[in-house]
Design a protein around this motif. Structure first.
Motif, PDB file in Angstrom:
ATOM      1  N   TYR A 178      23.672  25.733  40.276  1.00  0.00           N
ATOM      2  CA  TYR A 178      24.269  25.308  41.539  1.00  0.00           C
ATOM      3  C   TYR A 178      25.789  25.308  41.445  1.00  0.00           C
ATOM      4  N   ILE A 179      26.425  26.062  42.322  1.00  0.00           N
ATOM      5  CA  ILE A 179      27.882  26.106  42.421  1.00  0.00           C
ATOM      6  C   ILE A 179      28.247  25.788  43.867  1.00  0.00           C
ATOM      7  N   ASN A 180      28.935  24.689  44.080  1.00  0.00           N
ATOM      8  CA  ASN A 180      29.286  24.259  45.427  1.00  0.00           C
ATOM      9  C   ASN A 180      30.121  25.317  46.144  1.00  0.00           C
ATOM     10  N   GLY A 181      29.741  25.583  47.389  1.00  0.00           N
ATOM     11  CA  GLY A 181      30.482  26.540  48.194  1.00  0.00           C
ATOM     12  C   GLY A 181      29.935  27.945  48.166  1.00  0.00           C
ATOM     13  N   TYR A 182      28.891  28.185  47.388  1.00  0.00           N
ATOM     14  CA  TYR A 182      28.309  29.524  47.268  1.00  0.00           C
ATOM     15  C   TYR A 182      26.796  29.459  47.495  1.00  0.00           C
ATOM     16  N   CYS A 183      26.198  30.619  47.708  1.00  0.00           N
ATOM     17  CA  CYS A 183      24.746  30.688  47.812  1.00  0.00           C
ATOM     18  C   CYS A 183      24.123  30.441  46.442  1.00  0.00           C
ATOM     19  N   ASN A 184      23.100  29.613  46.423  1.00  0.00           N
ATOM     20  CA  ASN A 184      22.409  29.280  45.184  1.00  0.00           C
ATOM     21  C   ASN A 184      20.903  29.385  45.389  1.00  0.00           C
ATOM     22  N   VAL A 185      20.217  30.038  44.461  1.00  0.00           N
ATOM     23  CA  VAL A 185      18.759  30.134  44.488  1.00  0.00           C
ATOM     24  C   VAL A 185      18.240  29.532  43.189  1.00  0.00           C
ATOM     25  N   GLY A 186      17.337  28.590  43.285  1.00  0.00           N
ATOM     26  CA  GLY A 186      16.833  27.959  42.069  1.00  0.00           C
ATOM     27  C   GLY A 186      15.576  27.167  42.324  1.00  0.00           C
ATOM     28  N   TYR A 187      15.421  26.083  41.596  1.00  0.00           N
ATOM     29  CA  TYR A 187      14.266  25.194  41.746  1.00  0.00           C
ATOM     30  C   TYR A 187      14.765  23.771  41.521  1.00  0.00           C
ATOM     31  N   ASN A 188      13.946  22.797  41.873  1.00  0.00           N
ATOM     32  CA  ASN A 188      14.322  21.398  41.706  1.00  0.00           C
ATOM     33  C   ASN A 188      14.138  20.996  40.244  1.00  0.00           C
ATOM     34  N   GLU A 189      15.252  20.963  39.505  1.00  0.00           N
ATOM     35  CA  GLU A 189      15.192  20.659  38.075  1.00  0.00           C
ATOM     36  C   GLU A 189      14.603  19.285  37.799  1.00  0.00           C
ATOM     37  N   ILE A 190      15.021  18.306  38.590  1.00  0.00           N
ATOM     38  CA  ILE A 190      14.530  16.942  38.387  1.00  0.00           C
ATOM     39  C   ILE A 190      13.014  16.905  38.543  1.00  0.00           C
ATOM     40  N   PHE A 191      12.529  17.490  39.621  1.00  0.00           N
ATOM     41  CA  PHE A 191      11.089  17.486  39.895  1.00  0.00           C
ATOM     42  C   PHE A 191      10.317  18.234  38.813  1.00  0.00           C
ATOM     43  N   ALA A 192      10.829  19.398  38.394  1.00  0.00           N
ATOM     44  CA  ALA A 192      10.136  20.214  37.397  1.00  0.00           C
ATOM     45  C   ALA A 192      10.003  19.473  36.075  1.00  0.00           C
ATOM     46  N   ASN A 193      11.081  18.846  35.628  1.00  0.00           N
ATOM     47  CA  ASN A 193      11.025  18.110  34.360  1.00  0.00           C
ATOM     48  C   ASN A 193      10.201  16.837  34.481  1.00  0.00           C
ATOM     49  N   GLN A 194      10.216  16.239  35.679  1.00  0.00           N
ATOM     50  CA  GLN A 194       9.401  15.039  35.886  1.00  0.00           C
ATOM     51  C   GLN A 194       7.915  15.372  35.809  1.00  0.00           C
ATOM     52  N   LEU A 195       7.532  16.555  36.327  1.00  0.00           N
ATOM     53  CA  LEU A 195       6.138  16.990  36.212  1.00  0.00           C
ATOM     54  C   LEU A 195       5.681  16.984  34.751  1.00  0.00           C
ATOM     55  N   MET A 196       6.524  17.531  33.882  1.00  0.00           N
ATOM     56  CA  MET A 196       6.141  17.616  32.473  1.00  0.00           C
ATOM     57  C   MET A 196       6.118  16.243  31.812  1.00  0.00           C
ATOM     58  N   MET A 197       7.154  15.440  32.038  1.00  0.00           N
ATOM     59  CA  MET A 197       7.198  14.126  31.400  1.00  0.00           C
ATOM     60  C   MET A 197       6.048  13.239  31.876  1.00  0.00           C
ATOM     61  N   ASP A 198       5.729  13.297  33.151  1.00  0.00           N
ATOM     62  CA  ASP A 198       4.598  12.507  33.657  1.00  0.00           C
ATOM     63  C   ASP A 198       3.293  12.956  33.012  1.00  0.00           C
ATOM     64  N   HIS A 199       3.153  14.250  32.800  1.00  0.00           N
ATOM     65  CA  HIS A 199       1.945  14.753  32.140  1.00  0.00           C
ATOM     66  C   HIS A 199       1.848  14.228  30.712  1.00  0.00           C
ATOM     67  N   LEU A 200       2.952  14.259  29.983  1.00  0.00           N
ATOM     68  CA  LEU A 200       2.937  13.784  28.594  1.00  0.00           C
ATOM     69  C   LEU A 200       2.579  12.299  28.527  1.00  0.00           C
ATOM     70  N   ILE A 201       3.120  11.526  29.455  1.00  0.00           N
ATOM     71  CA  ILE A 201       2.790  10.097  29.495  1.00  0.00           C
ATOM     72  C   ILE A 201       1.318   9.906  29.824  1.00  0.00           C
ATOM     73  N   SER A 202       0.796  10.688  30.773  1.00  0.00           N
ATOM     74  CA  SER A 202      -0.614  10.554  31.164  1.00  0.00           C
ATOM     75  C   SER A 202      -1.559  10.931  30.032  1.00  0.00           C
ATOM     76  N   CYS A 203      -1.077  11.770  29.095  1.00  0.00           N
ATOM     77  CA  CYS A 203      -1.884  12.146  27.917  1.00  0.00           C
ATOM     78  C   CYS A 203      -1.870  11.051  26.847  1.00  0.00           C
ATOM     79  N   GLY A 204      -1.058  10.030  27.053  1.00  0.00           N
ATOM     80  CA  GLY A 204      -0.989   8.934  26.098  1.00  0.00           C
ATOM     81  C   GLY A 204       0.081   9.076  25.038  1.00  0.00           C
ATOM     82  N   TYR A 205       0.952  10.075  25.174  1.00  0.00           N
ATOM     83  CA  TYR A 205       2.015  10.264  24.185  1.00  0.00           C
ATOM     84  C   TYR A 205       3.125   9.222  24.383  1.00  0.00           C
TER      85      TYR A 205
END
Length: 328
Positions: A143-170
């Motif tokens: 993300y660069i302010n003032g320009y076109c940016n294409v990406g994904y929601n980093e916070i959401f993507a990493n939260q998906l993984m961390m929530d999965h690890l917690i749900s596995c009991g790690y």
């Protein structure tokens, strides 16, 4: 003097439609009625169209160094090429992060002759330079302010993984990877999600479980051995990318450890080989090909319409649960 935007408004069509009709784009199909309205608007407004060269030439500056490459960036490039191939455009220059940082003789001229650029990362302090020599820019996963940016929601993507690890009991969750190049390791989105997830689940943050390998595969291998020597109680390793996960799995095998029985491993990206690992890798699927296609679409539209755009587009991600983590 009238503008292409005024022509589009007069003809009740998009700017892109006007540009592609006036440039006789062979890949663009418009009805005779639409063409008639556009040409009538051109005559009414006395619009003077400056035809561009027949083929669009774009360049890519990718997050690659002499010691680091990843299939993730090849997927982005494949997406760019796929869209370009059907829209009279061509990738005529690919520059690595290291090449751009060194800026060898002739590179500035090559960059300035392009119609536009798709960029995943720039060395610090080079944004003003690149925007002076080429004003048609689209950033991917950066993300660069003032320009076109294409990406994904980093916070959401990493939260998906961390929530999965917690749900596995790690609870002893290690991380080996690298920072985003545009921010420090500790302030990266991944580390913020990591810390906050531990806090919400009353798990103490343990600095001994965190390793910054700066995306270097050899360093990742050494750090995996060091981690498991110092902290044999580690339950799962979150690899910063699927490519690093391959390295970690190889080190576990060398140490006689089984995944996931002795220790779990997860990755990030979901490269083509992730499902073929032993065991198949739990990871987050990123829309890398789609990001490349979207970036090319936006850039080409800016080029053919001679307009600048400022938008952020976030594409969806998906958690892929496979056999490298415990069953929930």
């Amino acid at each position: 003097m009238s503008t292409i935007r005024e022509v589009a408004k007069e003809a009740n069509v998009s700017i892109t439609t006007v540009s592609r009709i006036l440039s006789n784009d062979p890949a663009f199909h418009a009805s005779e009625e639409t063409r008639r309205r556009v040409m009538q608007a051109v005559r009414t407004l006395n619009y003077q169209y400056a035809a561009k060269r027949s083929q669009i030439h774009i360049g890519c500056i990718m997050s690659l160094t002499y010691s680091y490459s990843d299939p993730y960036f090849n997927d982005i490039l494949n997406g760019i090429q796929t869209f370009c191939s059907g829209h009279n455009a061509y990738i005529s220059l690919i520059v690595s992060y290291a090449q751009f940082h060194e800026m060898k003789d002739g590179l500035e001229k090559q960059l300035s002759e392009l119609d536009g650029l798709i960029i995943t990362d720039l060395p610090e302090g080079r944004l003003d330079f690149i925007s002076r020599i080429n004003q048609k820019l689209v950033f991917v996963d950066n993300y660069i302010n003032g320009y076109c940016n294409v990406g994904y929601n980093e916070i959401f993507a990493n939260q998906l993984m961390m929530d999965h690890l917690i749900s596995c009991g790690y609870r002893k969750i290690a991380y080996i990877g690298g920072p985003a190049d545009y921010c420090g390791f500790d302030s990266s989105a991944r580390m913020m999600v990591y810390r906050e997830t531990l806090r919400k689940n009353n798990i103490p943050f343990d600095l001994e479980l965190i390793y910054d390998c700066n995306w270097d595969h050899q360093l990742c291998a050494r750090q995996t051995q060091e981690l498991l020597t110092r902290r044999p109680d580690t339950q799962v390793i979150f690899a910063g990318s699927d490519s690093l996960a391959i390295v970690i799995l190889a080190q576990l095998s060398n140490l006689g450890l089984k995944c996931p029985d002795d220790i779990g491993v997860v990755g990030f990206n979901d490269i083509d080989l992730a499902e073929s690992f032993t065991p198949p890798l739990t990871t987050v699927r990123l829309p890398s090909v789609a990001m490349g296609e979207m970036a090319a679409r936006i850039l080409i539209e800016q080029i053919v319409t001679s307009t600048a755009q400022n938008m952020q587009i976030l594409l969806p991600v998906e958690l892929k649960i496979r056999k490298s983590t415990r069953e929930i």
